[in-house]
Design a protein around this motif. Sequence first.
Motif, PDB file in Angstrom:
ATOM      1  N   CYS A  28      93.425  46.908  18.767  1.00  0.00           N
ATOM      2  CA  CYS A  28      91.979  47.274  17.926  1.00  0.00           C
ATOM      3  C   CYS A  28      91.984  46.545  16.921  1.00  0.00           C
ATOM      4  N   GLN A  29      92.922  46.292  16.028  1.00  0.00           N
ATOM      5  CA  GLN A  29      92.846  45.559  14.809  1.00  0.00           C
ATOM      6  C   GLN A  29      93.383  44.053  14.706  1.00  0.00           C
ATOM      7  N   LEU A  30      94.288  43.732  15.434  1.00  0.00           N
ATOM      8  CA  LEU A  30      94.663  42.435  15.400  1.00  0.00           C
ATOM      9  C   LEU A  30      95.060  41.781  16.941  1.00  0.00           C
ATOM     10  N   VAL A  31      95.353  40.450  16.969  1.00  0.00           N
ATOM     11  CA  VAL A  31      95.810  39.905  18.129  1.00  0.00           C
ATOM     12  C   VAL A  31      97.017  40.303  18.313  1.00  0.00           C
ATOM     13  N   TYR A  32      97.462  40.604  19.791  1.00  0.00           N
ATOM     14  CA  TYR A  32      98.619  40.910  20.030  1.00  0.00           C
ATOM     15  C   TYR A  32      99.753  39.972  19.743  1.00  0.00           C
ATOM     16  N   GLY A  33     101.015  40.501  19.289  1.00  0.00           N
ATOM     17  CA  GLY A  33     102.118  39.566  18.655  1.00  0.00           C
ATOM     18  C   GLY A  33     102.379  38.673  19.832  1.00  0.00           C
ATOM     19  N   LEU A  34     102.478  38.610  20.870  1.00  0.00           N
ATOM     20  CA  LEU A  34     102.765  37.464  21.941  1.00  0.00           C
ATOM     21  C   LEU A  34     101.920  36.730  22.060  1.00  0.00           C
ATOM     22  N   LEU A  35     100.583  36.822  21.408  1.00  0.00           N
ATOM     23  CA  LEU A  35      99.586  35.779  21.634  1.00  0.00           C
ATOM     24  C   LEU A  35      99.213  35.059  20.166  1.00  0.00           C
ATOM     25  N   GLN A  36      99.822  35.446  19.172  1.00  0.00           N
ATOM     26  CA  GLN A  36      99.625  35.005  17.994  1.00  0.00           C
ATOM     27  C   GLN A  36      99.991  33.476  17.762  1.00  0.00           C
ATOM     28  N   THR A  37      99.347  32.618  17.044  1.00  0.00           N
ATOM     29  CA  THR A  37      99.727  31.539  16.521  1.00  0.00           C
ATOM     30  C   THR A  37     100.760  31.590  15.313  1.00  0.00           C
ATOM     31  N   GLU A  38     101.743  30.633  14.980  1.00  0.00           N
ATOM     32  CA  GLU A  38     102.458  31.040  13.899  1.00  0.00           C
ATOM     33  C   GLU A  38     102.068  31.150  12.406  1.00  0.00           C
ATOM     34  N   ASP A  39     100.576  30.417  12.495  1.00  0.00           N
ATOM     35  CA  ASP A  39      99.994  30.700  11.141  1.00  0.00           C
ATOM     36  C   ASP A  39      99.295  32.001  11.116  1.00  0.00           C
ATOM     37  N   TYR A  40      98.857  32.731  12.182  1.00  0.00           N
ATOM     38  CA  TYR A  40      98.117  33.728  12.155  1.00  0.00           C
ATOM     39  C   TYR A  40      99.369  34.868  11.812  1.00  0.00           C
ATOM     40  N   ALA A  41     100.466  34.774  12.614  1.00  0.00           N
ATOM     41  CA  ALA A  41     101.553  35.750  12.291  1.00  0.00           C
ATOM     42  C   ALA A  41     101.956  35.682  10.921  1.00  0.00           C
ATOM     43  N   ARG A  42     102.132  34.553  10.435  1.00  0.00           N
ATOM     44  CA  ARG A  42     102.381  34.357   8.929  1.00  0.00           C
ATOM     45  C   ARG A  42     101.435  34.917   8.053  1.00  0.00           C
ATOM     46  N   ALA A  43     100.169  35.049   8.285  1.00  0.00           N
ATOM     47  CA  ALA A  43      99.237  35.613   7.472  1.00  0.00           C
ATOM     48  C   ALA A  43      99.361  37.256   7.609  1.00  0.00           C
ATOM     49  N   VAL A  44      99.548  37.466   8.799  1.00  0.00           N
ATOM     50  CA  VAL A  44      99.680  39.095   8.986  1.00  0.00           C
ATOM     51  C   VAL A  44     100.823  39.746   8.522  1.00  0.00           C
ATOM     52  N   MET A  45     102.157  39.021   8.431  1.00  0.00           N
ATOM     53  CA  MET A  45     103.159  39.786   7.914  1.00  0.00           C
ATOM     54  C   MET A  45     103.419  38.987   6.432  1.00  0.00           C
ATOM     55  N   GLY A  46     102.773  38.360   5.942  1.00  0.00           N
ATOM     56  CA  GLY A  46     103.043  37.890   4.502  1.00  0.00           C
ATOM     57  C   GLY A  46     102.577  38.904   3.654  1.00  0.00           C
ATOM     58  N   VAL A  47     101.868  39.802   4.209  1.00  0.00           N
ATOM     59  CA  VAL A  47     101.176  40.844   3.140  1.00  0.00           C
ATOM     60  C   VAL A  47     102.372  41.779   3.021  1.00  0.00           C
ATOM     61  N   GLU A  48     103.143  42.268   4.169  1.00  0.00           N
ATOM     62  CA  GLU A  48     104.240  43.125   3.903  1.00  0.00           C
ATOM     63  C   GLU A  48     105.668  42.623   3.633  1.00  0.00           C
ATOM     64  N   LYS A  49     105.778  41.342   4.075  1.00  0.00           N
ATOM     65  CA  LYS A  49     107.249  41.005   3.893  1.00  0.00           C
ATOM     66  C   LYS A  49     107.375  39.507   3.188  1.00  0.00           C
ATOM     67  N   PRO A  50     106.733  39.479   2.221  1.00  0.00           N
ATOM     68  CA  PRO A  50     106.940  38.138   1.643  1.00  0.00           C
ATOM     69  C   PRO A  50     108.372  37.608   1.360  1.00  0.00           C
ATOM     70  N   ASP A  51     109.236  38.434   0.985  1.00  0.00           N
ATOM     71  CA  ASP A  51     110.668  37.808   0.956  1.00  0.00           C
ATOM     72  C   ASP A  51     111.268  37.327   2.162  1.00  0.00           C
ATOM     73  N   THR A  52     110.916  38.197   3.124  1.00  0.00           N
ATOM     74  CA  THR A  52     111.616  37.819   4.397  1.00  0.00           C
ATOM     75  C   THR A  52     110.648  37.079   5.619  1.00  0.00           C
ATOM     76  N   LEU A  53     109.745  36.368   5.042  1.00  0.00           N
ATOM     77  CA  LEU A  53     108.502  36.129   6.093  1.00  0.00           C
ATOM     78  C   LEU A  53     108.852  34.943   6.939  1.00  0.00           C
ATOM     79  N   ASP A  54     109.712  34.031   6.553  1.00  0.00           N
ATOM     80  CA  ASP A  54     110.301  32.977   7.437  1.00  0.00           C
ATOM     81  C   ASP A  54     111.056  33.614   8.663  1.00  0.00           C
ATOM     82  N   ALA A  55     111.906  34.429   8.534  1.00  0.00           N
ATOM     83  CA  ALA A  55     112.658  35.092   9.418  1.00  0.00           C
ATOM     84  C   ALA A  55     111.641  35.911  10.366  1.00  0.00           C
ATOM     85  N   ALA A  56     110.965  36.738   9.709  1.00  0.00           N
ATOM     86  CA  ALA A  56     109.983  37.617  10.452  1.00  0.00           C
ATOM     87  C   ALA A  56     109.032  36.681  11.461  1.00  0.00           C
TER      88      ALA A  56
END
Length: 200
Positions: A108-136
């Motif tokens: 209900c909030q985001l596109v499912y992880g298996l269907l995300q583009t790399e840039d979309y995933a980076r935008a989603v995860m960059g909020v919580e994990k800026p230090d480990t973003l590349d690995a995530a």
Amino acid sequence: MVQARDIDPSASPLDYYSFELRRLREEAGLKQAQLGAIIFCTGSLIGMIENGKRVPTRDFSERVDAALGTGGVFSRLVGPVLRSVLPTWFQPYAEMEARATFISTFQCQLVYGLLQTEDYARAVMGVEKPDTLDAAVAARMDRQRILARDNPPVLWVVLDEAALHREIGGREVMRNQLAHLLNLQDRQWLEISRRGSTRE
């Protein structure tokens, strides 16, 4: 050049990968910068991965395998490395997901992880994990490999309409994400349904 540190190969999947990378590079008689030049990256990146400071990607692993003639050693090792950087609570789910023949989900909030583009995933995860973003991000993209298998799981995704309207990462990122979803709609193994909201 990154200062070498002692690595205990039994400590983690990343440490084992790092240990083997240094061992096989040195066995091939190559310096970090030389290997970097062969696989089109910097010697310092090689050093950071050898020291367990950076998580390798699948692409990096495949290029190292080709350069060192390892017969796919690093391509086999990178999967456990990338799974190990997933949150501990999520790792059992990722293991089940990798073996699944049918996956259904409602988002209900985001596109499912298996269907995300790399840039979309980076935008989603960059909020919580800026230090480990590349690995995530690398770990999330690696999870998507199950969709490229000869027999991928049947994937049924219901997206709330709000997930399609919610702009994540800016207009260009969202435009590319929506285009990616449209490109996937003809896949036999995928059903994407939109759950719309009622409007007056």
